[in-house]
Design a protein around this motif. Sequence first.
Motif, mmCIF file in Angstrom:
data_model
loop_
_atom_site.group_PDB
_atom_site.id
_atom_site.type_symbol
_atom_site.label_atom_id
_atom_site.label_comp_id
_atom_site.label_asym_id
_atom_site.label_seq_id
_atom_site.Cartn_x
_atom_site.Cartn_y
_atom_site.Cartn_z
ATOM 1 N N LEU A 81 -66.321 -14.650 -19.126
ATOM 2 C CA LEU A 81 -65.392 -14.631 -20.110
ATOM 3 C C LEU A 81 -63.956 -14.942 -19.690
ATOM 4 O O LEU A 81 -63.095 -15.600 -20.473
ATOM 5 N N ILE A 82 -63.323 -14.232 -18.422
ATOM 6 C CA ILE A 82 -62.027 -14.306 -18.049
ATOM 7 C C ILE A 82 -61.594 -15.205 -17.150
ATOM 8 O O ILE A 82 -60.498 -15.750 -17.073
ATOM 9 N N ALA A 83 -62.672 -16.149 -16.314
ATOM 10 C CA ALA A 83 -61.980 -16.888 -15.393
ATOM 11 C C ALA A 83 -61.270 -18.171 -15.856
ATOM 12 O O ALA A 83 -60.183 -18.344 -15.545
ATOM 13 N N SER A 84 -61.837 -18.804 -16.770
ATOM 14 C CA SER A 84 -61.109 -20.131 -17.385
ATOM 15 C C SER A 84 -59.985 -19.691 -18.174
ATOM 16 O O SER A 84 -59.031 -20.976 -18.350
ATOM 17 N N PRO A 85 -59.962 -18.800 -18.926
ATOM 18 C CA PRO A 85 -58.628 -18.474 -19.774
ATOM 19 C C PRO A 85 -57.310 -18.541 -19.202
ATOM 20 O O PRO A 85 -56.337 -18.233 -19.663
ATOM 21 N N VAL A 86 -57.248 -18.133 -17.853
ATOM 22 C CA VAL A 86 -56.275 -17.527 -17.080
ATOM 23 C C VAL A 86 -55.771 -18.636 -16.060
ATOM 24 O O VAL A 86 -56.423 -19.305 -15.307
ATOM 25 N N SER A 87 -54.440 -18.935 -16.160
ATOM 26 C CA SER A 87 -53.677 -19.934 -15.098
ATOM 27 C C SER A 87 -52.524 -19.408 -14.486
ATOM 28 O O SER A 87 -52.061 -17.977 -14.792
ATOM 29 N N TYR A 88 -52.182 -19.831 -13.601
ATOM 30 C CA TYR A 88 -51.156 -19.248 -12.726
ATOM 31 C C TYR A 88 -50.026 -20.321 -12.406
ATOM 32 O O TYR A 88 -50.087 -21.484 -12.139
ATOM 33 N N VAL A 89 -48.591 -19.885 -12.644
ATOM 34 C CA VAL A 89 -47.705 -20.825 -12.812
ATOM 35 C C VAL A 89 -46.516 -20.224 -11.670
ATOM 36 O O VAL A 89 -46.406 -19.044 -11.523
ATOM 37 N N CYS A 90 -46.194 -21.294 -10.715
ATOM 38 C CA CYS A 90 -45.250 -20.935 -9.671
ATOM 39 C C CYS A 90 -44.353 -22.003 -9.437
ATOM 40 O O CYS A 90 -44.583 -23.147 -10.038
ATOM 41 N N SER A 91 -42.911 -21.684 -8.787
ATOM 42 C CA SER A 91 -41.996 -22.792 -8.800
ATOM 43 C C SER A 91 -41.873 -23.182 -7.326
ATOM 44 O O SER A 91 -41.930 -22.347 -6.322
ATOM 45 N N VAL A 92 -41.485 -24.496 -6.829
ATOM 46 C CA VAL A 92 -41.158 -24.745 -5.884
ATOM 47 C C VAL A 92 -39.675 -24.160 -5.322
ATOM 48 O O VAL A 92 -38.622 -24.446 -6.100
ATOM 49 N N ILE A 93 -39.330 -23.750 -4.163
ATOM 50 C CA ILE A 93 -38.136 -23.162 -3.795
ATOM 51 C C ILE A 93 -37.579 -24.089 -2.561
ATOM 52 O O ILE A 93 -36.743 -24.175 -2.277
ATOM 53 N N ASP A 94 -38.436 -24.805 -1.890
ATOM 54 C CA ASP A 94 -37.963 -25.801 -0.811
ATOM 55 C C ASP A 94 -39.188 -26.548 -0.424
ATOM 56 O O ASP A 94 -40.451 -26.174 -0.795
ATOM 57 N N PRO A 104 -60.728 -23.775 -5.495
ATOM 58 C CA PRO A 104 -61.295 -25.152 -5.875
ATOM 59 C C PRO A 104 -60.942 -25.361 -7.255
ATOM 60 O O PRO A 104 -62.061 -25.906 -7.861
ATOM 61 N N PHE A 105 -59.782 -25.041 -7.547
ATOM 62 C CA PHE A 105 -59.518 -25.048 -8.978
ATOM 63 C C PHE A 105 -58.621 -26.419 -9.447
ATOM 64 O O PHE A 105 -57.865 -26.768 -8.571
ATOM 65 N N GLY A 106 -58.628 -26.558 -10.733
ATOM 66 C CA GLY A 106 -57.552 -27.792 -11.215
ATOM 67 C C GLY A 106 -56.321 -27.193 -10.843
ATOM 68 O O GLY A 106 -55.979 -26.207 -11.046
ATOM 69 N N SER A 107 -55.494 -28.110 -10.998
ATOM 70 C CA SER A 107 -53.803 -27.898 -11.072
ATOM 71 C C SER A 107 -53.061 -28.969 -11.792
ATOM 72 O O SER A 107 -53.779 -30.116 -12.146
ATOM 73 N N SER A 108 -51.756 -28.687 -12.188
ATOM 74 C CA SER A 108 -50.959 -29.792 -12.754
ATOM 75 C C SER A 108 -49.639 -29.427 -12.324
ATOM 76 O O SER A 108 -49.206 -28.270 -11.901
ATOM 77 N N LEU A 109 -48.825 -30.402 -12.323
ATOM 78 C CA LEU A 109 -47.400 -30.419 -11.756
ATOM 79 C C LEU A 109 -46.505 -30.719 -12.994
ATOM 80 O O LEU A 109 -46.755 -31.805 -13.670
ATOM 81 N N ASN A 110 -45.468 -30.059 -13.040
ATOM 82 C CA ASN A 110 -44.244 -30.035 -13.951
ATOM 83 C C ASN A 110 -43.114 -30.577 -13.106
ATOM 84 O O ASN A 110 -42.311 -29.825 -12.499
ATOM 85 N N THR A 111 -42.938 -31.965 -12.987
ATOM 86 C CA THR A 111 -41.942 -32.707 -12.115
ATOM 87 C C THR A 111 -41.469 -33.750 -13.049
ATOM 88 O O THR A 111 -42.263 -34.477 -13.727
ATOM 89 N N LYS A 112 -40.251 -34.245 -12.532
ATOM 90 C CA LYS A 112 -39.654 -35.510 -13.207
ATOM 91 C C LYS A 112 -40.100 -36.545 -12.291
ATOM 92 O O LYS A 112 -39.378 -37.755 -12.239
ATOM 93 N N SER A 113 -40.461 -36.478 -11.069
ATOM 94 C CA SER A 113 -40.590 -37.408 -10.144
ATOM 95 C C SER A 113 -41.586 -38.524 -10.264
ATOM 96 O O SER A 113 -42.674 -38.237 -10.784
ATOM 97 N N ASN A 114 -41.270 -39.694 -9.938
ATOM 98 C CA ASN A 114 -42.323 -40.691 -10.140
ATOM 99 C C ASN A 114 -42.726 -41.255 -8.758
ATOM 100 O O ASN A 114 -43.539 -42.458 -8.908
ATOM 101 N N LEU A 150 -42.832 -33.456 -4.950
ATOM 102 C CA LEU A 150 -42.346 -32.389 -5.442
ATOM 103 C C LEU A 150 -41.113 -31.936 -4.841
ATOM 104 O O LEU A 150 -40.502 -32.199 -3.697
ATOM 105 N N ALA A 151 -40.082 -31.198 -5.718
ATOM 106 C CA ALA A 151 -38.735 -30.805 -5.305
ATOM 107 C C ALA A 151 -38.539 -29.532 -5.778
ATOM 108 O O ALA A 151 -39.198 -28.925 -6.617
ATOM 109 N N LYS A 152 -37.406 -28.854 -5.362
ATOM 110 C CA LYS A 152 -36.941 -27.714 -5.578
ATOM 111 C C LYS A 152 -36.914 -27.627 -7.201
ATOM 112 O O LYS A 152 -36.230 -28.361 -7.986
ATOM 113 N N GLY A 153 -37.287 -26.542 -7.768
ATOM 114 C CA GLY A 153 -37.292 -26.047 -9.294
ATOM 115 C C GLY A 153 -38.381 -26.746 -10.177
ATOM 116 O O GLY A 153 -38.742 -26.505 -11.108
#
Length: 390
Positions: free
Chosen positions: A256-269, A296-306, A334-337
Amino acid sequence: MIATPYYNIDLSKLQKNLASLRAAFETLWPNFQIGYSYKTNNLPWLVRWMHEQGVMAEVVSEPEYELATYVGNQPNNIILNGPHKGLSNLLLALKNGSIVNLDSFAEIDFIEENIKSFTHDIKVGLRINFDLERECPGETIPGEEPGRFGFNLENGDFDKALNRLSHLQKVKVVGLHGHHSTRTKSLRIFNSITKHLCEVSKKIPALEYLDLGGCLFGDKPGAPTFEEYASTIVDVLEAYQISKEVQLLVEPGAALIASPVSYVCSVIDVKDIKDRRLVFTDGSVKHVASQMKAPPFGSSLNTKSNNLKEKQIVTGYTCIEMDRFLTLDNQPELAKGDRITIYNVGAYTMSLTPLFIEYFPTVIVTDENGNEEVVREKWTTKEFIQKSKL
């Protein structure tokens, strides 16, 4: 914007998981009920939500039982399992009509010692133990080692337990519990468990329920569906001519609860050492994989880098060298922020997150309209030192 790190519960996906599980089983066996596994994720908001949806509470300790009642469950809406229920808690659950699945002779000893304190008849279930590995080689957690829960069928312990309880006038055995810990969660596993429950049920004249336990997959691609689990289990029940008056229970947690939850963290360096790009974050493997194994889970990146980087190793805030939880191949640099989201982390992560270096992170719930609600604020020193003497 919510400060990282934080867990995000997708309410729509949670609702869909619950509705899908219910529909799959109720279509084939209307006398069906779900007991949500508190140990999988005991977030207070979540267990209250489960109660509001009409889901029973499946608990395995005195603190979990207390939490279940605190969020509104009546005793008869609680299933009490496990090897260490707490003796005073066991007595309370028996007297108040909770579903109690006995696990050991010590619990039977306790009931015998306290039989005079019962003012009315009590009902109990028995957890069965059998060599599932022999029937499903390579699929169980203990492997060739014996499972440690319940009353063994092969050595006669189950019959001994049933015989002792049958001599207690105020005690009636009305249920059976079949949960076994498995690696595969396969249909073959549930076929085997259900068959054993049906065979043993012939010894229970006043049978009221069969409890299959948990260890079901949820919406994992390629895994058995809820419909396939339901069909496999009900086919066996019908083959053994189990009455539809008997309640069928399952105790899902991760499903029930595995797939509805994601975890978000930020790059600091970031650092370049040898041929490796090391990405430092305010998150940790401790928050997404408490066993210190990269998820072994999926992930996504929020970055402006190309700019694509051949290899990046994402690491955490702790001082543990192996706090590394994601390897990125040919992904944007990836970069800071920048922010990283890890998916499918709702099972056991929050329950097993330690108070190590940092305290518990924020938890939010996002509804179908994108509205966010903080349901657990990040812990501070104030919460950490509560009940401590300085």
